[in-house]
Design a protein around this motif. Sequence first.
Motif, PDB file in Angstrom:
ATOM      1  N   UNK A  92     -31.439 -76.328 -69.779  1.00  0.00           N
ATOM      2  CA  UNK A  92     -30.368 -76.156 -68.781  1.00  0.00           C
ATOM      3  C   UNK A  92     -29.379 -75.079 -69.230  1.00  0.00           C
ATOM      4  N   UNK A  93     -29.072 -75.049 -70.521  1.00  0.00           N
ATOM      5  CA  UNK A  93     -28.139 -74.037 -71.042  1.00  0.00           C
ATOM      6  C   UNK A  93     -28.745 -72.640 -70.877  1.00  0.00           C
ATOM      7  N   UNK A  94     -30.022 -72.520 -71.174  1.00  0.00           N
ATOM      8  CA  UNK A  94     -30.670 -71.207 -71.063  1.00  0.00           C
ATOM      9  C   UNK A  94     -30.750 -70.747 -69.610  1.00  0.00           C
ATOM     10  N   UNK A  95     -31.011 -71.687 -68.695  1.00  0.00           N
ATOM     11  CA  UNK A  95     -31.080 -71.317 -67.271  1.00  0.00           C
ATOM     12  C   UNK A  95     -29.718 -70.890 -66.747  1.00  0.00           C
ATOM     13  N   UNK A  96     -28.669 -71.633 -67.124  1.00  0.00           N
ATOM     14  CA  UNK A  96     -27.322 -71.332 -66.623  1.00  0.00           C
ATOM     15  C   UNK A  96     -26.696 -70.153 -67.363  1.00  0.00           C
ATOM     16  N   UNK A  97     -27.159 -69.894 -68.576  1.00  0.00           N
ATOM     17  CA  UNK A  97     -26.570 -68.830 -69.393  1.00  0.00           C
ATOM     18  C   UNK A  97     -25.373 -69.287 -70.193  1.00  0.00           C
ATOM     19  N   UNK A  98     -24.994 -70.542 -70.039  1.00  0.00           N
ATOM     20  CA  UNK A  98     -23.895 -71.122 -70.813  1.00  0.00           C
ATOM     21  C   UNK A  98     -23.987 -72.642 -70.697  1.00  0.00           C
ATOM     22  N   UNK A 149     -24.681 -89.189 -76.970  1.00  0.00           N
ATOM     23  CA  UNK A 149     -24.275 -87.784 -76.777  1.00  0.00           C
ATOM     24  C   UNK A 149     -24.436 -87.007 -78.077  1.00  0.00           C
ATOM     25  N   UNK A 150     -24.167 -87.672 -79.200  1.00  0.00           N
ATOM     26  CA  UNK A 150     -24.230 -87.002 -80.505  1.00  0.00           C
ATOM     27  C   UNK A 150     -25.662 -86.592 -80.864  1.00  0.00           C
ATOM     28  N   UNK A 151     -26.636 -87.367 -80.423  1.00  0.00           N
ATOM     29  CA  UNK A 151     -28.028 -87.087 -80.825  1.00  0.00           C
ATOM     30  C   UNK A 151     -28.558 -85.793 -80.201  1.00  0.00           C
ATOM     31  N   UNK A 152     -27.884 -85.297 -79.169  1.00  0.00           N
ATOM     32  CA  UNK A 152     -28.428 -84.126 -78.429  1.00  0.00           C
ATOM     33  C   UNK A 152     -27.526 -82.908 -78.514  1.00  0.00           C
ATOM     34  N   UNK A 153     -26.683 -82.823 -79.560  1.00  0.00           N
ATOM     35  CA  UNK A 153     -25.704 -81.724 -79.637  1.00  0.00           C
ATOM     36  C   UNK A 153     -26.301 -80.382 -80.056  1.00  0.00           C
ATOM     37  N   UNK A 154     -27.490 -80.384 -80.631  1.00  0.00           N
ATOM     38  CA  UNK A 154     -27.962 -79.159 -81.283  1.00  0.00           C
ATOM     39  C   UNK A 154     -27.987 -77.923 -80.381  1.00  0.00           C
ATOM     40  N   UNK A 155     -28.505 -78.011 -79.143  1.00  0.00           N
ATOM     41  CA  UNK A 155     -28.506 -76.785 -78.337  1.00  0.00           C
ATOM     42  C   UNK A 155     -27.102 -76.220 -78.107  1.00  0.00           C
ATOM     43  N   UNK A 156     -26.097 -77.088 -78.038  1.00  0.00           N
ATOM     44  CA  UNK A 156     -24.715 -76.600 -77.866  1.00  0.00           C
ATOM     45  C   UNK A 156     -24.261 -75.869 -79.129  1.00  0.00           C
ATOM     46  N   UNK A 157     -24.611 -76.421 -80.291  1.00  0.00           N
ATOM     47  CA  UNK A 157     -24.240 -75.777 -81.556  1.00  0.00           C
ATOM     48  C   UNK A 157     -24.819 -74.363 -81.633  1.00  0.00           C
ATOM     49  N   UNK A 158     -26.052 -74.182 -81.184  1.00  0.00           N
ATOM     50  CA  UNK A 158     -26.677 -72.860 -81.263  1.00  0.00           C
ATOM     51  C   UNK A 158     -26.124 -71.924 -80.194  1.00  0.00           C
TER      52      UNK A 158
END
Length: 327
Positions: A92-98, A149-158
């Motif tokens: 979702x982050x890659x599709x939206x660009x942010x 929520x904590x288990x899925x933070x990695x894409x936000x960190x990158x």
Amino acid sequence: MFWTGELIARTAPVRRRVAPPPWASPLAGKARAAYLGMAIGDALGASVEFMTPKEIQHQYGAHCEITGGGWLRLKAGQVTDDTTMALALGKAILSAGHVDALAAATAFDNWMRGKPVDIGNTVRRNLIQFRKTGHPEAQPSEHDAGNGAAMRVLPVALATYGQPAEQVIAASRAQAHVTHHNALSDACCETLIFMVQDFLAGQTADQVRSQRVVPLIEQFPIYAYDRKRSENPSGYVVDTLHAVLQGFFATDNFEDCLVDVVNRGGDADTTGAIVGLLAGAYYGYDAIPKRWLRALDEITRLQCEKQAEALIELSRGKPAQPADQTP
Ligand code: MN
Ligand code: MN
């Protein structure tokens, strides 16, 4: 006889190639190791999720191979919601660009429709609420202090690597509040994201502890951890982070770190995923045991590798890939 060797060569099992092609940069290599660490920790820990340390010891001695099984009856190398939600978020982050709350909520909702192997109660409840309201932020709740929520933070960190802290925090909360709108969850998510980013930047474990963990405990003393308080961790975000931090700082290599944490049982796939992403970012790709890379589900491994590189490229200001090509 001359053909014996040939026969053996033909019938020998084909070993999966796990050596990666050269990655774009050392940064992308660490990002990839973080993603693989998360998936490996999830797959390793899932076999012993909800067991006590004594039960694990009785059944396995020490659990240190990716064997599948567990209460979810997984195939060896299969991952659970921790990894698949992170992959859904990354896409979702890659599709939206942010990092975008509505895009994240929509991705999680689609993920839930795909009948995942497991799903947390808070995640389910607040995604059903999102379906009703279309509003991608759950109501604040002191009860929603699970680790979902904590288990899925990695894409936000990158994706937010190199951005100002306020923007990183806003992005963390945008994704976290879709299902967990809670101050303890926020603090855990943000600490993990900043730890990953510090490791990508080459900081040492001691530096990261004093920059990120000490201030967390000053602000939220409940996060103070010791060995005793980190046995058999529940899905409560505080118990989870106790086990993760205690195990991470008490070990000095990738393998020992993951084995130490998942053998504490409890929410072992999630503690495994979280400590795995930290250990990957810190120790790097070459520290990951090759037998674990080979055992990990191959499609998952490829998705993790591609997504890690694409998210780091996004953080470097390169345009996101078109939606239909994102991993
Ligand atoms: Mn799980
Ligand atoms: Mn779990």
